[in-house]
Design a protein around this motif. Structure first.
Motif: not given
Length: 254
Positions: A179-195
């Motif tokens: 979330a902090r990185a996304k503020k200055t770098n829009r090319d940031t994403c994160r995936f959650e692998v449930h369980s």
């Protein structure tokens, strides 16, 4: 302690996985950073290296037509060791070694656990194009300490993947960093692998397919799969809590 430290090996690159290794045939390099320990003066763990090898092989196979080479980074030791940030320093050395061996080719830093932290921290090297951070180990937030830096991620494409049941590295910490990185770098994403847990073993096929899609798209400008493109484009928190769908990659060519 000093005597023991001098017995540690120098950092080095493992054998190339993928293209022949001739500089003229290499279109890009992935540096795979194995897991480590927060504090340790011991030699690197062969178990961590063995665990990282499938990722190196999968990425090299996916990028074969583009001349992709993968190297495991052989650390000097297994510990991050506080302000020394030794694993990140070894990752930076490896990026410089890529320049020496292959010239001006784009580099992806791909790490797991403590290697995921090293990948994020060493992203400021000029040759680094993108960062793949799997289940990154991050320190607990402390109001008296400087937060984990993110300014070095500006201009890089960043993918963080974290299992929601990770008992070794808190997934909420990687969300906050993203979330902090996304503020200055829009090319940031994160995936959650449930369980899934720290090793991301339960959904390994999907995680490897996601990693391959991201690396091909980032290093060689291939079109991203729709979920990756959507995650990069989505505003927070949507693009930072993107669920990794079961079966991801089955319809994708590698």
């Amino acid at each position: 302690m000093a005597q023991h430290a001098t017995s540690l090996p120098a950092a080095r690159l493992g054998r190339p996985v993928g293209a022949s290794g001739a500089g003229s045939s290499v279109g890009g390099v992935v540096l795979v950073l194995p897991d480590g320990d927060p504090v340790s003066a011991r030699r690197p763990s062969p178990v961590s290296y063995a665990s990282a090898l499938p990722l190196a092989r999968r990425l090299a196979r996916a990028g074969r037509d583009d001349g992709l080479v993968a190297h495991l980074v052989r650390y000097r030791g297994r510990g991050w060791n506080g302000g020394d940030a030794r694993l990140a320093a070894d990752a930076e050395w490896a990026a410089e070694e890529v320049v020496r061996r292959y010239g001006d080719v784009p580099v992806c830093l791909a790490g797991h656990g403590m290697g995921g932290r090293a990948a994020l921290r060493a992203a400021g090297h000029s040759t680094v194009n993108c960062v793949l951070s799997l289940a990154p180990w991050l320190p607990e937030e402390d109001v008296a300490a400087e937060p984990e830096p993110v300014k070095q991620l500006v201009g890089r494409r960043v993918l963080i993947v974290h299992g929601t049941n990770d008992a070794r590295s808190d997934p909420e910490l990687s969300f906050r960093l993203a979330a902090r990185a996304k503020k200055t770098n829009r090319d940031t994403c994160r995936f959650e692998v449930h369980s899934d847990g720290h090793g991301l073993r339960q959904h390994r096929a999907e995680v490897l397919a996601l990693a391959a899609d991201f690396v091909k798209g980032s290093l060689f400008t291939h079109p991203y799969a729709r979920p990756v493109a959507d995650a990069l484009a989505a505003p927070p928190p949507l693009g930072l809590r993107m669920p990794l769908a079961a079966g991801f990659g089955k319809s994708l060519k590698s």
